[in-house]
Design an enzyme around this catalytic site. Structure first.
Site, short mmCIF file in Angstrom:
data_model
loop_
_atom_site.label_atom_id
_atom_site.label_comp_id
_atom_site.label_asym_id
_atom_site.label_seq_id
_atom_site.Cartn_x
_atom_site.Cartn_y
_atom_site.Cartn_z
N GLN A 31 43.75 24.30 34.07
CA GLN A 31 44.66 23.16 34.22
C GLN A 31 43.96 21.99 34.90
O GLN A 31 42.88 22.13 35.47
CB GLN A 31 45.90 23.59 35.00
CG GLN A 31 45.61 24.33 36.29
CD GLN A 31 46.70 25.32 36.67
OE1 GLN A 31 47.88 25.11 36.41
NE2 GLN A 31 46.32 26.40 37.31
N ASP A 156 55.70 32.78 42.71
CA ASP A 156 55.42 31.43 43.20
C ASP A 156 54.66 30.70 42.10
O ASP A 156 53.45 30.50 42.18
CB ASP A 156 54.60 31.52 44.49
CG ASP A 156 54.29 30.16 45.09
OD1 ASP A 156 54.82 29.15 44.59
OD2 ASP A 156 53.49 30.11 46.04
N PRO A 163 49.93 27.26 31.81
CA PRO A 163 49.76 28.69 32.09
C PRO A 163 50.95 29.32 32.79
O PRO A 163 51.09 30.54 32.80
CB PRO A 163 48.51 28.73 32.99
CG PRO A 163 48.39 27.36 33.55
CD PRO A 163 48.93 26.43 32.51
#
Length: 283
Positions: A31, A156, A163
């Site tokens: 990312q 979390d 993703p």
């Protein structure tokens, strides 16, 4: 010339933070990660253009996603955190001295490394705690294949884009159910209901196919715009969501916690849902 970092997560809404200094701007293996300094919110991290963390208000999110399920459970020894590469949830979880092991499963090693470098106070040494186990893996694969069992699972995650999208699927939730101990608790990051209602509706719908008790609780984090943040809740123990303030207060005191947002009163009040949120989870 002023530089602004803009978030466009919600259609038709543009949210900007003035970047006083860009600290890091590059792609990890998975990312696009940007870290910058802001006058009010401190050091800020975005992933794929979405605000994930600010040093000024991260305590709200991390305290509420950890202490609430851990004190509701009351006897947790083994905890799994899916995602959480910034280390904040790991930091708060490890404050519970009775825990034997906390496993953090993060898909992107780059997030852990960069947050350790640029946000050292967020993890505050948690990655080096002997009770912490760091696994670099796809969380969906981990919960589907592990032979270990956990008393509390904390998801979390990022928002359901990139993703993080697979962490909002029925298959992933079924994997979590598979590796929970009897009466264990699953909590998830479920976005801002006012802005992301279908996200919460979809998660709770999936929970109700798997667990006897499925709901949500709320907390307000300033940088997550559009109202309070929701956290999905799922367990087979019907009593845990309805524990009294006095029970939670006793556990809080025994744990020796010192928190900035979470407290026993906030714990019980977090399950009091506004009508529009009730409508979303009952849709």
């Amino acid at each position: 010339m002023d530089e602004w970092v803009e978030e466009t997560l919600h259609p038709g809404v543009r949210f900007g933070l003035k970047a006083e200094r860009i600290v890091f701007d590059s792609r990890t293996d998975h990312q696009h990660l940007v870290i910058f300094e802001h006058g009010r919110f401190g050091t800020v991290m975005t992933l794929d253009g979405v605000v994930q963390l600010t040093t000024a208000d991260e305590f709200v999110y991390h305290e509420m996603i950890t202490h609430l399920p851990l004190l509701a459970h009351g006897r947790a020894e083994n905890v799994l955190i899916i995602g959480g590469g910034d280390g904040g949830a790991l930091r708060e979880t490890l404050k519970h001295r009775a825990l034997q092991k906390v496993t953090l499963c993060e898909i992107d090693r780059g997030v852990i490394d960069l947050c350790s470098e640029y946000f050292p106070k967020v993890s505050d040494g948690a990655f080096d705690d002997p009770r912490a186990e760091i696994v670099i893996a796809d969380g969906t694969k981990f919960v589907a294949e592990t032979d270990r069992r956990f008393d509390v699972i904390i998801v979390d995650s990022t928002d359901p884009i990139g993703p993080g999208a697979v962490l909002f699927t029925p298959e992933f939730y079924a994997g979590c159910k598979r590796c929970l101990t009897d009466g264990g608790i699953l909590v998830t990051q479920n976005g801002v209901p006012f802005m992301q209602g279908p996200e919460l509706t979809g998660s709770v719908k999936a929970f109700r196919r798997l667990f006897r008790d499925a709901s949500a609780y709320l907390a307000s984090t300033p940088t997550y715009i559009g109202g309070p943040m929701s956290y999905g809740w799922a367990t087979d123990n019907l009593a845990l969501r309805r524990l009294s303030r006095d029970v939670i207060a006793t556990r809080y005191q025994e744990a020796g916690l010192n928190t900035l947002y979470y407290n026993p009163e906030v714990h019980t009040a977090a399950f009091a849902l506004p009508g529009y949120v009730r409508d979303l989870i009952d849709a």
